[in-house]
Design a protein around this motif. Structure first.
Motif, short mmCIF file in Angstrom:
data_model
loop_
_atom_site.label_atom_id
_atom_site.label_comp_id
_atom_site.label_asym_id
_atom_site.label_seq_id
_atom_site.Cartn_x
_atom_site.Cartn_y
_atom_site.Cartn_z
N VAL A 131 0.85 -1.19 0.00
CA VAL A 131 0.00 0.00 0.00
C VAL A 131 0.88 1.24 0.00
CG1 VAL A 131 -1.78 1.28 1.23
CG2 VAL A 131 -1.82 -1.22 1.24
N VAL A 132 0.70 2.08 -1.00
CA VAL A 132 1.48 3.31 -1.12
C VAL A 132 0.51 4.48 -1.31
CG1 VAL A 132 3.26 4.55 -2.40
CG2 VAL A 132 3.37 2.04 -2.21
N PRO A 133 0.46 5.43 -0.37
CA PRO A 133 -0.39 6.61 -0.58
C PRO A 133 0.17 7.47 -1.70
CG PRO A 133 0.92 6.86 1.42
CD PRO A 133 1.17 5.47 0.91
N LYS A 134 -0.72 8.05 -2.51
CA LYS A 134 -0.29 8.90 -3.63
C LYS A 134 -0.56 10.37 -3.34
CE LYS A 134 1.07 7.26 -6.89
NZ LYS A 134 2.47 6.88 -7.24
N THR A 135 -0.57 10.72 -2.09
CA THR A 135 -0.79 12.09 -1.67
C THR A 135 -0.04 12.30 -0.37
OG1 THR A 135 -2.46 13.70 -0.98
CG2 THR A 135 -2.90 11.40 -0.48
N GLU A 136 0.13 13.54 0.02
CA GLU A 136 0.81 13.83 1.29
C GLU A 136 -0.11 13.62 2.49
OE1 GLU A 136 2.50 17.71 1.14
OE2 GLU A 136 3.93 17.22 -0.44
N ASP A 137 -1.40 13.44 2.23
CA ASP A 137 -2.33 13.19 3.33
C ASP A 137 -1.98 11.87 4.01
OD1 ASP A 137 -3.65 15.48 2.74
OD2 ASP A 137 -5.30 14.52 1.66
N ARG A 138 -2.20 11.84 5.31
CA ARG A 138 -1.90 10.67 6.11
C ARG A 138 -2.86 9.53 5.78
NH1 ARG A 138 -2.32 10.86 12.71
NH2 ARG A 138 -1.19 8.92 13.19
N LEU A 139 -2.34 8.31 5.66
CA LEU A 139 -3.15 7.12 5.44
C LEU A 139 -2.91 6.17 6.62
CD1 LEU A 139 -5.06 5.35 3.84
CD2 LEU A 139 -3.14 4.64 2.39
N MET A 140 -3.81 6.25 7.60
CA MET A 140 -3.68 5.44 8.81
C MET A 140 -4.14 4.01 8.54
SD MET A 140 -4.78 7.96 11.93
CE MET A 140 -6.43 8.31 11.31
N ILE A 141 -3.48 3.05 9.20
CA ILE A 141 -3.78 1.64 9.02
C ILE A 141 -4.43 1.08 10.28
CG2 ILE A 141 -2.83 -0.65 8.52
CD1 ILE A 141 -2.69 1.36 6.19
N ASN A 142 -5.50 0.35 10.09
CA ASN A 142 -6.23 -0.30 11.18
C ASN A 142 -5.86 -1.78 11.18
OD1 ASN A 142 -8.37 -1.70 12.59
ND2 ASN A 142 -9.63 0.14 12.38
N LEU A 143 -5.32 -2.27 12.29
CA LEU A 143 -4.99 -3.69 12.44
C LEU A 143 -5.84 -4.28 13.55
CD1 LEU A 143 -1.06 -3.66 12.26
CD2 LEU A 143 -2.68 -4.12 10.40
N ASP A 144 -6.71 -5.20 13.19
CA ASP A 144 -7.59 -5.84 14.17
C ASP A 144 -8.33 -4.84 15.04
OD1 ASP A 144 -7.04 -8.38 13.26
OD2 ASP A 144 -5.43 -8.74 14.71
N GLY A 145 -8.72 -3.71 14.42
CA GLY A 145 -9.54 -2.74 15.13
C GLY A 145 -8.79 -1.65 15.86
N GLU A 146 -7.47 -1.66 15.81
CA GLU A 146 -6.67 -0.65 16.50
C GLU A 146 -5.71 0.00 15.51
OE1 GLU A 146 -7.25 0.23 19.53
OE2 GLU A 146 -8.64 -1.39 20.02
N TYR A 147 -5.30 1.21 15.83
CA TYR A 147 -4.34 1.93 14.99
C TYR A 147 -3.03 1.15 14.92
CZ TYR A 147 -0.88 5.44 13.62
OH TYR A 147 0.15 6.10 13.02
N GLY A 148 -2.55 0.90 13.68
CA GLY A 148 -1.36 0.09 13.51
C GLY A 148 -0.24 0.75 12.73
N GLY A 149 -0.25 2.11 12.66
CA GLY A 149 0.78 2.81 11.93
C GLY A 149 0.24 3.43 10.65
N ASP A 150 1.11 4.07 9.91
CA ASP A 150 0.73 4.76 8.67
C ASP A 150 1.36 4.08 7.45
OD1 ASP A 150 -0.52 6.52 10.34
OD2 ASP A 150 0.77 8.24 9.91
#
Length: 351
Positions: free
Chosen positions: A262-281
């Motif tokens: 997964v690679v974001p194509k914008t400077e906006d933050r793309l947060m990752i959800n792992l098993d219902g919790e924040y897991g990094g960007d």
């Protein structure tokens, strides 16, 4: 004699584990295990550290007792080990997706422990990122980011269910995010309101999000929701609840993959959800670890297609789901622009 370690969350399910621990230990002794228990603490990664310690100490079985978060932590403790103990789960949380997928009883902790007596196991796939492991889902995009605005007691693994609990007013805040997704069969590059990777068919109470998911085939179910239009999203939810028909809709990409970049194509933050919790960007890479952890399961009740039925709680949830769709369908068109997104002068600030 074989050894088992019960790692339990003493606060899950109104302290139900503390009340039933003696019965659970008795079941494990009957199963032939010399058994001990560890109560998790508020210290970060308490269950992770204890699971790793027990694994390195040569325990044959680790029983994770609590919600899906406790199970996730135990998996993160033993997954990196070269020699991993078997696992069993005793659900004592709210959603209990993993127990639903394994057909482990969700309303009786002693009955859940007694699944071990059947001596039936399945070698489960798990997911791995650059730094963490996950057991059920990984997701990113505004549809999943909204779950971080939902009170923790209402938050579920997957965004749709948070909307059901929180209300339809969050949906008009969804906007597409430009992203590049590289999977086994190709590349998706464009706007998406969400990508979703599933390891089982049970996500936040819904069992039709990935209707043909397998527990041990080495493949994630990948869903990419291309649209950010409120009414189109609601229509996809309705199709999902109607037998999983959403997977054939052109507004959505549905495929199987053993890996995803997964690679974001914008400077906006793309947060990752792992098993219902924040897991990094993002950027982030997800890899399916094929049949990595052997889990006790109620195999007699798991059909080949890994689709489970509805119990009484599920029927109640289905009613709430239908009410949610009706609520969103009655959103005033005046509040939306021509693209089905909230009008600029109607937007609420992000909390």
């Amino acid at each position: 004699m074989k050894r088992a370690r019960v790692i339990y969350n003493p606060t899950s399910g109104k302290e139900i584990m503390k009340q039933n621990l003696a019965d659970i230990l008795d079941v494990l002794e009957r199963a032939g295990f010399e058994t001990s228990a560890y109560a998790t603490t508020p210290e970060p990664n308490s269950a992770v550290k204890e699971a790793r310690r027990a694994g390195l100490a040569g325990f044959d079985l680790i029983v994770a007792a609590g919600g899906d978060g406790t199970i996730n932590e135990v998996v993160n403790g033993i997954a990196p080990l070269e020699k991993r103990p078997k696992m069993a789960i005793i659900p004592a949380g709210t959603t209990n997706d993993y127990a639903r997928a394994l057909k482990v009883p969700r309303n009786n902790v002693k009955a859940a422990a007694e699944v071990i007596l059947k001596k039936q196991t399945v070698k489960m796939d798990i997911g791995k990122t650059d730094h963490d492991y996950f057991i059920n889902i990984a997701a990113g995009g505004h549809l999943t980011e909204l779950t971080y605005d939902v009170p923790s007691e209402l938050k579920s693994v997957f965004g749709y269910l948070a909307y059901l609990a929180k209300g339809a007013e969050l949906l008009p805040r969804v906007k597409p995010i430009p992203m590049k997704l590289v999977y086994d069969e190709g590349v998706y590059e464009g706007n998406a309101s969400m990508f979703f990777l599933g390891l089982t068919n049970s996500v936040g109470g819904f069992e039709q999000i990935a209707p043909d998911a397998k527990l041990d085939d080495g493949k994630f179910s990948l869903i990419v929701v291309k649209t950010a239009n409120v009414f189109e999203i609601v229509h996809l939810v309705a199709l999902m609840m109607n037998g999983g028909k959403h997977i054939k809709d052109p507004r959505l990409l549905y495929t199987k993959t053993s890996k995803l970049e997964v690679v974001p194509k914008t400077e906006d933050r793309l947060m990752i959800n792992l098993d219902g919790e924040y897991g990094g960007d993002a950027p982030m890479t997800f890899t399916n670890l094929h049949q990595h952890i052997e889990m006790y399961a109620n195999l007699d009740d798991i059909p080949d297609e890994a689709v489970v039925g509805m119990d009484e709680a599920d029927r109640d949830f289905d009613i709430v789901s239908k009410e949610f769709i009706q609520e969103v369908e009655h959103l005033s068109q005046e509040d939306l622009d021509g693209d089905g997104k909230i009008a600029d002068d109607k937007q609420s600030p992000k909390q």
